[in-house]
Design an enzyme around this catalytic site. Sequence first.
Site, PDB file in Angstrom:
ATOM      1  N   LYS A   1      40.377  -9.813   5.425  1.00  0.00           N
ATOM      2  CA  LYS A   1      41.622  -9.445   4.753  1.00  0.00           C
ATOM      3  C   LYS A   1      41.339  -8.767   3.425  1.00  0.00           C
ATOM      4  O   LYS A   1      40.299  -8.972   2.803  1.00  0.00           O
ATOM      5  CB  LYS A   1      42.533 -10.649   4.540  1.00  0.00           C
ATOM      6  CG  LYS A   1      42.082 -11.645   3.494  1.00  0.00           C
ATOM      7  CD  LYS A   1      43.125 -12.746   3.344  1.00  0.00           C
ATOM      8  CE  LYS A   1      42.660 -13.841   2.402  1.00  0.00           C
ATOM      9  NZ  LYS A   1      43.717 -14.834   2.178  1.00  0.00           N
TER      10      LYS A   1
ATOM     11  N   TYR B   1      48.905  -0.335  12.114  1.00  0.00           N
ATOM     12  CA  TYR B   1      47.500   0.033  12.266  1.00  0.00           C
ATOM     13  C   TYR B   1      47.054   0.840  11.052  1.00  0.00           C
ATOM     14  O   TYR B   1      47.866   1.413  10.328  1.00  0.00           O
ATOM     15  CB  TYR B   1      47.269   0.819  13.561  1.00  0.00           C
ATOM     16  CG  TYR B   1      48.049   2.111  13.626  1.00  0.00           C
ATOM     17  CD1 TYR B   1      47.489   3.312  13.200  1.00  0.00           C
ATOM     18  CD2 TYR B   1      49.358   2.126  14.091  1.00  0.00           C
ATOM     19  CE1 TYR B   1      48.211   4.491  13.236  1.00  0.00           C
ATOM     20  CE2 TYR B   1      50.084   3.299  14.135  1.00  0.00           C
ATOM     21  CZ  TYR B   1      49.508   4.478  13.707  1.00  0.00           C
ATOM     22  OH  TYR B   1      50.226   5.643  13.736  1.00  0.00           O
TER      23      TYR B   1
ATOM     24  N   SER C   1      52.428   3.263  10.370  1.00  0.00           N
ATOM     25  CA  SER C   1      51.109   2.783   9.967  1.00  0.00           C
ATOM     26  C   SER C   1      51.003   2.447   8.486  1.00  0.00           C
ATOM     27  O   SER C   1      51.968   2.525   7.737  1.00  0.00           O
ATOM     28  CB  SER C   1      50.020   3.781  10.337  1.00  0.00           C
ATOM     29  OG  SER C   1      50.151   4.930   9.538  1.00  0.00           O
TER      30      SER C   1
END
Length: 136
Positions: free
Chosen positions: A9, A58, A25
């Site tokens: 992360k 994404y 995205s």
Amino acid sequence: MKLHIFKSKIHRATVTNADLYYEGSITIDMDLVDLAGMMPNEKVQVVNNNNGARFETYIIRGKRGSGTIQLNGAAARLASIGDEIIIITYAEMEPEEAKDYKPTVVLVDKKNRPKKIFQLGEETTPEEAPSLEQRN
């Protein structure tokens, strides 16, 4: 049976831009993508610390060293410029593999510059972090 395990992360990133009319995205500075062991086109979960929103999208390549964290398309409605977010990836692993896996955490400052990296249970500075080649 495979488990979905927290892989990496980018923690406490600041949204720098939002473009509702872009085709979806999240655009992320490639330096951060690399440090976190993420990849362009990889599915991510985004958590907005300001409003509690959670969504999936994404990764799109952002300019290196820019600090860019830009939400695009519908995701732009889920955060405002200046919001603090967490960008998370997951991996599928067998339980035995998952037992020994240690995720990568990249902590960033308000300008999305890496401050600390936690990898394999060890805290490092960005300069000390292993490259992607060393990790694989």
